[in-house]
Design a protein around this motif. Structure first.
Motif, mmCIF file in Angstrom:
data_model
loop_
_atom_site.group_PDB
_atom_site.id
_atom_site.type_symbol
_atom_site.label_atom_id
_atom_site.label_comp_id
_atom_site.label_asym_id
_atom_site.label_seq_id
_atom_site.Cartn_x
_atom_site.Cartn_y
_atom_site.Cartn_z
ATOM 1 N N ILE A 143 9.445 8.915 -10.219
ATOM 2 C CA ILE A 143 9.736 8.661 -11.444
ATOM 3 C C ILE A 143 9.320 10.495 -12.252
ATOM 4 C CG2 ILE A 143 8.408 8.355 -13.783
ATOM 5 C CD1 ILE A 143 7.896 5.349 -12.284
ATOM 6 N N PHE A 144 8.328 10.789 -11.862
ATOM 7 C CA PHE A 144 8.159 12.087 -12.222
ATOM 8 C C PHE A 144 9.208 13.287 -11.700
ATOM 9 C CE2 PHE A 144 4.167 10.482 -13.552
ATOM 10 C CZ PHE A 144 3.808 11.032 -14.765
ATOM 11 N N GLN A 145 9.718 13.157 -10.419
ATOM 12 C CA GLN A 145 10.422 13.896 -10.043
ATOM 13 C C GLN A 145 11.932 13.783 -10.729
ATOM 14 O OE1 GLN A 145 10.732 12.843 -5.883
ATOM 15 N NE2 GLN A 145 8.926 13.854 -5.338
ATOM 16 N N GLN A 146 12.310 12.675 -11.069
ATOM 17 C CA GLN A 146 13.510 12.355 -11.848
ATOM 18 C C GLN A 146 13.390 13.261 -13.039
ATOM 19 O OE1 GLN A 146 14.126 8.396 -11.174
ATOM 20 N NE2 GLN A 146 14.973 8.281 -9.147
ATOM 21 N N ALA A 147 12.230 12.722 -13.725
ATOM 22 C CA ALA A 147 12.145 13.229 -15.183
ATOM 23 C C ALA A 147 12.040 14.823 -15.433
ATOM 24 C CB ALA A 147 10.902 12.704 -15.730
ATOM 25 N N LYS A 148 11.462 15.515 -14.344
ATOM 26 C CA LYS A 148 11.413 16.683 -14.096
ATOM 27 C C LYS A 148 12.946 17.411 -14.039
ATOM 28 C CE LYS A 148 9.604 20.883 -11.858
ATOM 29 N NZ LYS A 148 8.644 21.204 -10.831
ATOM 30 N N ALA A 149 13.632 16.973 -13.006
ATOM 31 C CA ALA A 149 15.077 17.340 -12.775
ATOM 32 C C ALA A 149 15.862 17.035 -14.061
ATOM 33 C CB ALA A 149 15.492 16.602 -11.565
ATOM 34 N N ALA A 150 15.816 16.182 -14.676
ATOM 35 C CA ALA A 150 16.458 15.871 -15.789
ATOM 36 C C ALA A 150 15.921 16.465 -17.363
ATOM 37 C CB ALA A 150 16.607 14.301 -16.084
ATOM 38 N N ARG A 151 14.805 17.221 -17.240
ATOM 39 C CA ARG A 151 13.966 17.562 -18.351
ATOM 40 C C ARG A 151 13.750 16.622 -19.581
ATOM 41 N NH1 ARG A 151 13.412 23.138 -18.652
ATOM 42 N NH2 ARG A 151 13.382 22.971 -20.980
ATOM 43 N N ALA A 152 13.686 15.294 -18.824
ATOM 44 C CA ALA A 152 13.522 14.077 -19.763
ATOM 45 C C ALA A 152 12.153 13.928 -20.221
ATOM 46 C CB ALA A 152 13.981 12.753 -18.974
ATOM 47 N N ILE A 153 11.897 13.344 -21.326
ATOM 48 C CA ILE A 153 10.692 12.871 -21.754
ATOM 49 C C ILE A 153 10.454 11.497 -21.185
ATOM 50 C CG2 ILE A 153 9.489 11.805 -23.998
ATOM 51 C CD1 ILE A 153 11.209 14.042 -25.535
ATOM 52 N N LEU A 154 9.081 11.340 -20.685
ATOM 53 C CA LEU A 154 8.554 9.983 -20.141
ATOM 54 C C LEU A 154 7.920 9.134 -21.154
ATOM 55 C CD1 LEU A 154 7.333 11.298 -16.553
ATOM 56 C CD2 LEU A 154 8.978 9.554 -17.007
ATOM 57 N N LEU A 155 8.094 7.821 -21.159
ATOM 58 C CA LEU A 155 7.496 6.940 -22.024
ATOM 59 C C LEU A 155 6.881 5.897 -21.279
ATOM 60 C CD1 LEU A 155 6.835 5.563 -24.796
ATOM 61 C CD2 LEU A 155 8.905 4.523 -24.437
ATOM 62 N N PHE A 156 5.571 5.850 -21.007
ATOM 63 C CA PHE A 156 5.009 4.694 -20.647
ATOM 64 C C PHE A 156 4.476 3.782 -21.743
ATOM 65 C CE2 PHE A 156 4.399 8.088 -17.323
ATOM 66 C CZ PHE A 156 4.531 7.402 -16.184
ATOM 67 N N ASP A 157 5.128 2.825 -21.820
ATOM 68 C CA ASP A 157 4.943 1.694 -22.641
ATOM 69 C C ASP A 157 3.860 1.136 -22.060
ATOM 70 O OD1 ASP A 157 5.557 0.978 -25.310
ATOM 71 O OD2 ASP A 157 7.550 0.227 -24.594
ATOM 72 N N GLU A 158 2.901 0.434 -23.175
ATOM 73 C CA GLU A 158 1.812 -0.411 -22.674
ATOM 74 C C GLU A 158 1.014 0.459 -21.642
ATOM 75 O OE1 GLU A 158 0.673 -2.351 -24.860
ATOM 76 O OE2 GLU A 158 2.679 -2.866 -25.676
ATOM 77 N N VAL A 212 0.789 -1.172 -0.137
ATOM 78 C CA VAL A 212 0.102 0.017 -0.105
ATOM 79 C C VAL A 212 0.739 1.198 0.012
ATOM 80 C CG1 VAL A 212 -1.739 1.162 1.226
ATOM 81 C CG2 VAL A 212 -1.899 -1.235 1.087
ATOM 82 N N GLY A 213 0.677 2.258 -1.000
ATOM 83 C CA GLY A 213 1.278 3.373 -0.980
ATOM 84 C C GLY A 213 2.576 3.353 -1.722
ATOM 85 N N GLU A 214 3.171 2.273 -1.976
ATOM 86 C CA GLU A 214 4.601 2.127 -2.826
ATOM 87 C C GLU A 214 4.322 2.465 -4.258
ATOM 88 O OE1 GLU A 214 7.916 1.689 -1.628
ATOM 89 O OE2 GLU A 214 6.786 2.104 0.112
ATOM 90 N N THR A 215 3.261 2.269 -4.827
ATOM 91 C CA THR A 215 3.009 2.370 -6.125
ATOM 92 C C THR A 215 3.098 3.877 -6.538
ATOM 93 O OG1 THR A 215 1.873 0.272 -6.795
ATOM 94 C CG2 THR A 215 1.634 2.292 -8.179
ATOM 95 N N GLU A 216 2.353 4.835 -5.418
ATOM 96 C CA GLU A 216 2.319 6.101 -5.426
ATOM 97 C C GLU A 216 3.585 6.865 -5.492
ATOM 98 O OE1 GLU A 216 0.209 4.065 -4.027
ATOM 99 O OE2 GLU A 216 -1.908 4.708 -4.325
ATOM 100 N N LYS A 217 4.355 6.284 -4.495
ATOM 101 C CA LYS A 217 5.861 6.926 -4.236
ATOM 102 C C LYS A 217 6.607 6.395 -5.559
ATOM 103 C CE LYS A 217 6.048 5.894 0.753
ATOM 104 N NZ LYS A 217 6.511 4.953 1.828
ATOM 105 N N GLN A 218 6.678 5.600 -6.075
ATOM 106 C CA GLN A 218 7.331 5.123 -7.188
ATOM 107 C C GLN A 218 7.017 5.963 -8.354
ATOM 108 O OE1 GLN A 218 10.095 3.478 -6.281
ATOM 109 N NE2 GLN A 218 9.786 2.151 -8.184
ATOM 110 N N ILE A 219 5.688 6.366 -8.439
ATOM 111 C CA ILE A 219 5.073 7.137 -9.544
ATOM 112 C C ILE A 219 5.710 8.651 -9.356
ATOM 113 C CG2 ILE A 219 3.077 8.361 -10.438
ATOM 114 C CD1 ILE A 219 1.500 5.538 -10.228
ATOM 115 N N SER A 220 5.887 8.957 -7.902
ATOM 116 C CA SER A 220 6.153 10.237 -7.838
ATOM 117 C C SER A 220 7.520 10.625 -7.975
ATOM 118 C CB SER A 220 5.769 10.775 -6.070
ATOM 119 O OG SER A 220 4.579 10.907 -5.847
#
Length: 177
Positions: free
Chosen positions: A38-53, A28-36
């Motif tokens: 991912i977005f923090q790292q992508a924002k910091a790196a100015r990266a494009i995010l790809l959600f395959d499938e 419980v709550g771990e998926t949300e932490k992982q999602i957060s």
């Protein structure tokens, strides 16, 4: 996925491909932490995010009958909120667009559909995907391959990789066999 790689290269940005099995947790709550994260790292790196499938994470929310339903819906809600706040590029791939949650579908600004390749496109894929440094036999007929095998681009890529390894392991050039 290949289109996402090309787009990221053209824009000169890193591409973060989100691994769904590593994102979704039974705790419980771990998926949300992982999602957060991912977005923090992508924002910091100015990266494009790809959600395959993407349909597997952004599928239609269900009526809550069990605790599992509630937590799955919470993860989808959290992901939708992160998508809403993210100011970068997010790419979603799916073969099952009809399974996307309506709120997710509403957030998609552009939809690109890749039709199944015709024989000429398949021949071009065969030709393009053969490694440049690979030894090829003179009898390699890309048009015949395009005509004979009704395959998607991904399947052609898999066949080329397998064929290239097979030829290399036998010390031979890639041929029609």
């Amino acid at each position: 996925t290949l289109c996402a790689e090309i787009l990221a290269a053209d824009l000169g940005q890193d591409l973060y491909q989100v691994s769904l099995p590593q994102t979704v947790s039974k705790w419980v709550g771990e998926t949300e932490k992982q999602i957060s994260r991912i977005f923090q790292q992508a924002k910091a790196a100015r990266a494009i995010l790809l959600f395959d499938e993407a349909d597997s994470l952004l599928s239609s929310r269900t009526e809550v009958k069990t605790a599992s339903d509630r937590y799955a819906n919470m993860a989808t809600n959290h992901l939708l909120q992160e998508i809403e706040r993210f100011d970068g590029v997010i790419l979603l791939t799916t073969n099952l667009e009809e399974n996307l949650d309506t709120a997710a579908a509403r957030r998609i600004l552009f939809r690109l559909r890749f039709p199944f390749p015709d024989a000429a496109s398949r021949a071009r894929l065969w030709r393009t995907l053969i490694p440049k440094k690979a030894k090829c036999a003179d009898d390699l007929d890309f048009e015949a391959l395009g005509e004979a095998f009704e395959l998607s681009g991904g399947h052609i890529k898999n066949a080329v990789v397998r064929g290239a390894y097979e030829a290399l392991s036998r010390g031979r050039a890639i041929d029609m066999g």
